[in-house]
Design a protein around this motif. Structure first.
Motif, PDB file in Angstrom:
ATOM      1  N   MET A   1       0.848  -1.172   0.000  1.00 46.66           N
ATOM      2  CA  MET A   1       0.000   0.000   0.000  1.00 46.66           C
ATOM      3  C   MET A   1       0.893   1.233   0.000  1.00 46.66           C
ATOM      4  SD  MET A   1      -2.859   1.018   2.759  1.00 46.66           S
ATOM      5  CE  MET A   1      -2.075   2.047   3.952  1.00 46.66           C
ATOM      6  N   PRO A   2       0.603   2.194  -0.838  1.00 49.62           N
ATOM      7  CA  PRO A   2       1.433   3.413  -0.855  1.00 49.62           C
ATOM      8  C   PRO A   2       1.256   4.217   0.434  1.00 49.62           C
ATOM      9  CG  PRO A   2      -0.378   3.574  -2.444  1.00 49.62           C
ATOM     10  CD  PRO A   2      -0.438   2.209  -1.843  1.00 49.62           C
ATOM     11  N   ASN A   3       2.303   4.877   0.842  1.00 51.29           N
ATOM     12  CA  ASN A   3       2.278   5.704   2.046  1.00 51.29           C
ATOM     13  C   ASN A   3       1.736   7.086   1.679  1.00 51.29           C
ATOM     14  OD1 ASN A   3       2.661   6.351   4.726  1.00 51.29           O
ATOM     15  ND2 ASN A   3       4.845   6.726   4.530  1.00 51.29           N
ATOM     16  N   ARG A   4       0.456   7.119   1.341  1.00 52.92           N
ATOM     17  CA  ARG A   4      -0.230   8.350   0.917  1.00 52.92           C
ATOM     18  C   ARG A   4      -1.516   8.499   1.714  1.00 52.92           C
ATOM     19  NH1 ARG A   4       4.051   8.659  -0.974  1.00 52.92           N
ATOM     20  NH2 ARG A   4       4.690   8.686  -3.125  1.00 52.92           N
ATOM     21  N   GLU A   5      -1.902   9.741   1.959  1.00 50.41           N
ATOM     22  CA  GLU A   5      -3.088  10.013   2.775  1.00 50.41           C
ATOM     23  C   GLU A   5      -4.329   9.281   2.276  1.00 50.41           C
ATOM     24  OE1 GLU A   5      -3.744  14.199   3.231  1.00 50.41           O
ATOM     25  OE2 GLU A   5      -1.838  14.497   4.264  1.00 50.41           O
ATOM     26  N   ALA A   7      -4.742   6.617   0.377  1.00 57.20           N
ATOM     27  CA  ALA A   7      -4.663   5.159   0.516  1.00 57.20           C
ATOM     28  C   ALA A   7      -4.836   4.750   1.984  1.00 57.20           C
ATOM     29  CB  ALA A   7      -3.339   4.647  -0.027  1.00 57.20           C
ATOM     30  N   ILE A   8      -4.178   5.463   2.869  1.00 56.95           N
ATOM     31  CA  ILE A   8      -4.270   5.152   4.300  1.00 56.95           C
ATOM     32  C   ILE A   8      -5.681   5.408   4.808  1.00 56.95           C
ATOM     33  CG2 ILE A   8      -3.464   5.853   6.595  1.00 56.95           C
ATOM     34  CD1 ILE A   8      -0.695   6.327   5.260  1.00 56.95           C
ATOM     35  N   GLN A  14     -12.187   1.150   5.973  1.00 54.99           N
ATOM     36  CA  GLN A  14     -12.647  -0.246   5.873  1.00 54.99           C
ATOM     37  C   GLN A  14     -12.615  -0.958   7.223  1.00 54.99           C
ATOM     38  OE1 GLN A  14     -10.322  -2.366   2.981  1.00 54.99           O
ATOM     39  NE2 GLN A  14     -10.810  -0.942   1.322  1.00 54.99           N
ATOM     40  N   TYR A  15     -11.738  -0.515   8.127  1.00 53.93           N
ATOM     41  CA  TYR A  15     -11.555  -1.196   9.407  1.00 53.93           C
ATOM     42  C   TYR A  15     -11.589  -0.193  10.561  1.00 53.93           C
ATOM     43  CZ  TYR A  15      -9.911  -4.742   6.170  1.00 53.93           C
ATOM     44  OH  TYR A  15      -9.825  -5.630   5.133  1.00 53.93           O
TER      45      TYR A  15
END
Length: 178
Positions: A1-5, A7-8, A14-15
């Motif tokens: 997963m990219p370390n981007r806002e 994506a995070i 989702q969780y």
């Protein structure tokens, strides 16, 4: 997963409520922690020694991002006492920490650069190297006048003598150099 806002944030959506655990509070882990704080998720840190010890409990010894993430996740689930809560520090404390870290970096780089310059000077001109004050702008100007430390070995003996005398007296003798 990219370390981007984005994506995070998508993963956290989702969780919701799932604890976010990182092995590095600063640098690579800081974005994940700050986004978790904004999402109201619990945050924790697995210290380096604990992560290293836990990694020995799992098969394999390759150091990959995937394996590191697995070690952090399984340790967080199985040994929650190994985790430390991530404290919210006042912005002034974080700013001071950041400035102190930058000062330490610059101090180390300055010492490294001076040691390298001394090493370059020592071979062609030990007498000059022994007397050179590399924090003195006049000394650096004198060296620049003969083309820098790499050119001292190629400079005439008169120029190096002038440099050495100038270094002893602390005067600006760059204009006397041939």
């Amino acid at each position: 997963m990219p370390n981007r806002e984005n994506a995070i944030d998508g993963l956290y959506a989702q969780y919701p409520g799932t604890p976010v655990v990182v092995d590095r509070v600063r640098n690579i882990g800081s974005l994940a922690l700050s986004r978790a704080k904004l999402a109201g998720m619990p945050r924790a840190h697995l210290p380096g020694l604990a992560a290293h010890g836990a990694s020995k409990l799992f098969a394999g010894d390759a150091k990959t991002d995937e394996r590191g993430a697995m070690v952090i996740a399984k340790t967080a689930l199985g040994i929650p006492d190994a985790l430390l809560a991530v404290a919210d520090r006042p912005p002034e404390i974080e700013a001071a920490r950041s400035l102190a870290a930058q000062r330490d970096f610059l101090t180390r780089e300055n010492a490294r650069s001076k040691n390298r310059l001394r090493s370059i000077l020592l071979e062609p001109c030990p007498e000059f190297e022994a007397q050179a004050d590399l924090s003195d702008p006049a000394t650096l100007e004198l060296m620049a006048a003969v083309g820098g430390p790499w050119s001292i070995s190629e400079a005439s003996s008169q120029a190096v003598g002038t440099l050495t005398r100038g270094c002893r007296r602390g005067e600006r003798l760059a204009r006397e150099l041939p």
